[in-house]
Design a protein around this motif. Structure first.
Motif, PDB file in Angstrom:
ATOM      1  N   LEU A 129       0.757  -1.027  -0.019  1.00 57.15           N
ATOM      2  CA  LEU A 129       0.115   0.124   0.373  1.00 57.15           C
ATOM      3  C   LEU A 129       0.961   1.867  -0.265  1.00 57.15           C
ATOM      4  O   LEU A 129       2.257   1.502   0.620  1.00 57.15           O
ATOM      5  N   PRO A 130       0.333   2.721  -1.022  1.00 60.59           N
ATOM      6  CA  PRO A 130       1.050   3.846  -0.387  1.00 60.59           C
ATOM      7  C   PRO A 130       1.077   4.283   0.922  1.00 60.59           C
ATOM      8  O   PRO A 130       0.099   3.880   1.844  1.00 60.59           O
ATOM      9  N   GLU A 131       2.101   4.787   0.822  1.00 66.84           N
ATOM     10  CA  GLU A 131       2.119   5.598   3.123  1.00 66.84           C
ATOM     11  C   GLU A 131       1.483   6.309   3.378  1.00 66.84           C
ATOM     12  O   GLU A 131       0.873   6.212   4.626  1.00 66.84           O
ATOM     13  N   ASP A 132       0.350   6.596   2.237  1.00 65.98           N
ATOM     14  CA  ASP A 132       0.044   7.845   2.200  1.00 65.98           C
ATOM     15  C   ASP A 132      -1.609   7.655   2.220  1.00 65.98           C
ATOM     16  O   ASP A 132      -2.623   7.995   2.957  1.00 65.98           O
ATOM     17  N   VAL A 133      -1.543   6.093   2.315  1.00 64.09           N
ATOM     18  CA  VAL A 133      -3.802   5.631   2.271  1.00 64.09           C
ATOM     19  C   VAL A 133      -3.705   6.025   3.856  1.00 64.09           C
ATOM     20  O   VAL A 133      -3.070   5.687   4.674  1.00 64.09           O
ATOM     21  N   ASN A 134      -5.053   5.612   4.116  1.00 66.30           N
ATOM     22  CA  ASN A 134      -6.179   5.930   5.021  1.00 66.30           C
ATOM     23  C   ASN A 134      -7.029   4.752   5.232  1.00 66.30           C
ATOM     24  O   ASN A 134      -7.486   4.050   4.116  1.00 66.30           O
ATOM     25  N   GLU A 135      -7.782   5.096   6.336  1.00 62.90           N
ATOM     26  CA  GLU A 135      -8.652   3.989   6.864  1.00 62.90           C
ATOM     27  C   GLU A 135     -10.041   4.205   5.615  1.00 62.90           C
ATOM     28  O   GLU A 135     -10.089   3.002   5.072  1.00 62.90           O
ATOM     29  N   GLY A 136     -10.024   4.974   5.036  1.00 65.42           N
ATOM     30  CA  GLY A 136     -11.588   6.083   3.889  1.00 65.42           C
ATOM     31  C   GLY A 136     -11.436   5.001   2.715  1.00 65.42           C
ATOM     32  O   GLY A 136     -12.231   4.247   1.897  1.00 65.42           O
ATOM     33  N   SER A 137      -9.889   6.201   2.358  1.00 68.53           N
ATOM     34  CA  SER A 137      -9.442   4.936   1.248  1.00 68.53           C
ATOM     35  C   SER A 137      -9.131   3.693   0.554  1.00 68.53           C
ATOM     36  O   SER A 137      -9.462   2.862  -0.835  1.00 68.53           O
ATOM     37  N   LEU A 138      -8.490   3.245   2.116  1.00 68.93           N
ATOM     38  CA  LEU A 138      -9.016   1.190   1.997  1.00 68.93           C
ATOM     39  C   LEU A 138     -10.013   0.779   1.835  1.00 68.93           C
ATOM     40  O   LEU A 138     -10.571  -0.097   1.317  1.00 68.93           O
ATOM     41  N   LYS A 139     -10.769   1.112   3.096  1.00 70.12           N
ATOM     42  CA  LYS A 139     -12.688   0.957   2.973  1.00 70.12           C
ATOM     43  C   LYS A 139     -13.442   0.935   1.511  1.00 70.12           C
ATOM     44  O   LYS A 139     -13.829  -0.105   0.615  1.00 70.12           O
ATOM     45  N   GLU A 140     -13.087   1.762   0.606  1.00 70.29           N
ATOM     46  CA  GLU A 140     -13.306   2.331  -0.647  1.00 70.29           C
ATOM     47  C   GLU A 140     -13.651   1.738  -1.800  1.00 70.29           C
ATOM     48  O   GLU A 140     -13.341   0.910  -2.407  1.00 70.29           O
ATOM     49  N   LEU A 141     -11.727   1.413  -1.423  1.00 66.56           N
ATOM     50  CA  LEU A 141     -11.071   0.045  -2.155  1.00 66.56           C
ATOM     51  C   LEU A 141     -11.551  -0.838  -2.153  1.00 66.56           C
ATOM     52  O   LEU A 141     -11.854  -1.686  -3.665  1.00 66.56           O
ATOM     53  N   PHE A 142     -12.050  -2.370  -1.387  1.00 60.49           N
ATOM     54  CA  PHE A 142     -12.463  -2.885  -0.672  1.00 60.49           C
ATOM     55  C   PHE A 142     -14.284  -3.227  -1.236  1.00 60.49           C
ATOM     56  O   PHE A 142     -14.882  -3.950  -1.330  1.00 60.49           O
TER      57      PHE A 142
END
Length: 207
Positions: A129-142
């Motif tokens: 994962l990119p270092e600037d990933v946050n839980e919001g963008s992670l959840k959106e991806l999945f």
């Protein structure tokens, strides 16, 4: 030149392939009749899928998988054949072939819907994962592939910086499998290639 074997294959908008006769290597009998397909054109319909698989046996059901956020097809689907033998023939015939007028190559394999294991088979481990990933963008991806129950970005305890890894729990094992099939080897925001796999069933001992 030799005459090609493409006579009378395609009618209207029905998907056709260049392969004609089923090839069975030995007596391959798989224990399963659900097939997971990726690399489909985005405009594929359940009817076209059924036509594609009918020549290999009786199609019990088809389901084109869509992005829950946008409603657009993901180019993946599930097809259930009547017997595991029919599923094996269809996989052997269609895996790696190209549909008429489509660049991508089809990938067909058995869908591991119920892979004997506890509920932990809904837990996914993600790295790259990119270092600037946050839980919001992670959840959106999945969330494109099902209901995300929880997500957790793993951080370096000494520095507080993200390690580029995370844990995501999906609602069902089927959704988790769909995530792996679609996201493993992909890139997120120009980061490294993502590795998505089932999380090892460790740390479940403190009950």
């Amino acid at each position: 030149g030799s005459a090609g074997a493409g006579a009378g294959a395609g009618a209207g908008g029905i998907i056709t392939t260049n392969n004609a006769s089923p090839k069975i290597s030995g007596n391959v009998i798989h224990n399963g009749n659900n097939i997971y397909i990726s690399g489909l054109p985005e405009n594929v319909t359940d009817k076209a899928l059924e036509q594609l698989f009918l020549k290999y046996g009786t199609v019990v059901s088809t389901r084109v998988i869509i992005n829950r956020n946008t409603g657009a097809p993901l180019g993946t689907a599930l097809v259930r054949m009547e017997t595991s033998h029919q599923a094996a023939v269809a996989i052997g015939e269609l895996n790696g072939c190209q549909l008429n007028g489509v660049r991508q190559v089809l990938s067909c394999r058995l869908a591991h819907e119920k892979r004997t294991a506890p509920s932990s088979t809904t837990n996914l481990y993600i790295s790259g994962l990119p270092e600037d990933v946050n839980e919001g963008s992670l959840k959106e991806l999945f969330a494109a592939y099902g209901n995300v129950v929880s997500q957790k970005i793993i951080i370096n305890r000494n520095t507080g910086a993200p390690l580029g890894t995370a844990l995501v729990r999906m609602e069902t094992n089927e959704q988790a499998n769909t995530c792996i099939s679609n996201l493993h080897g992909s890139k997120m925001n120009g980061g490294k290639f993502l590795a998505v796999r089932f999380a090892a069933d460790k740390g479940n001992r403190n009950t």
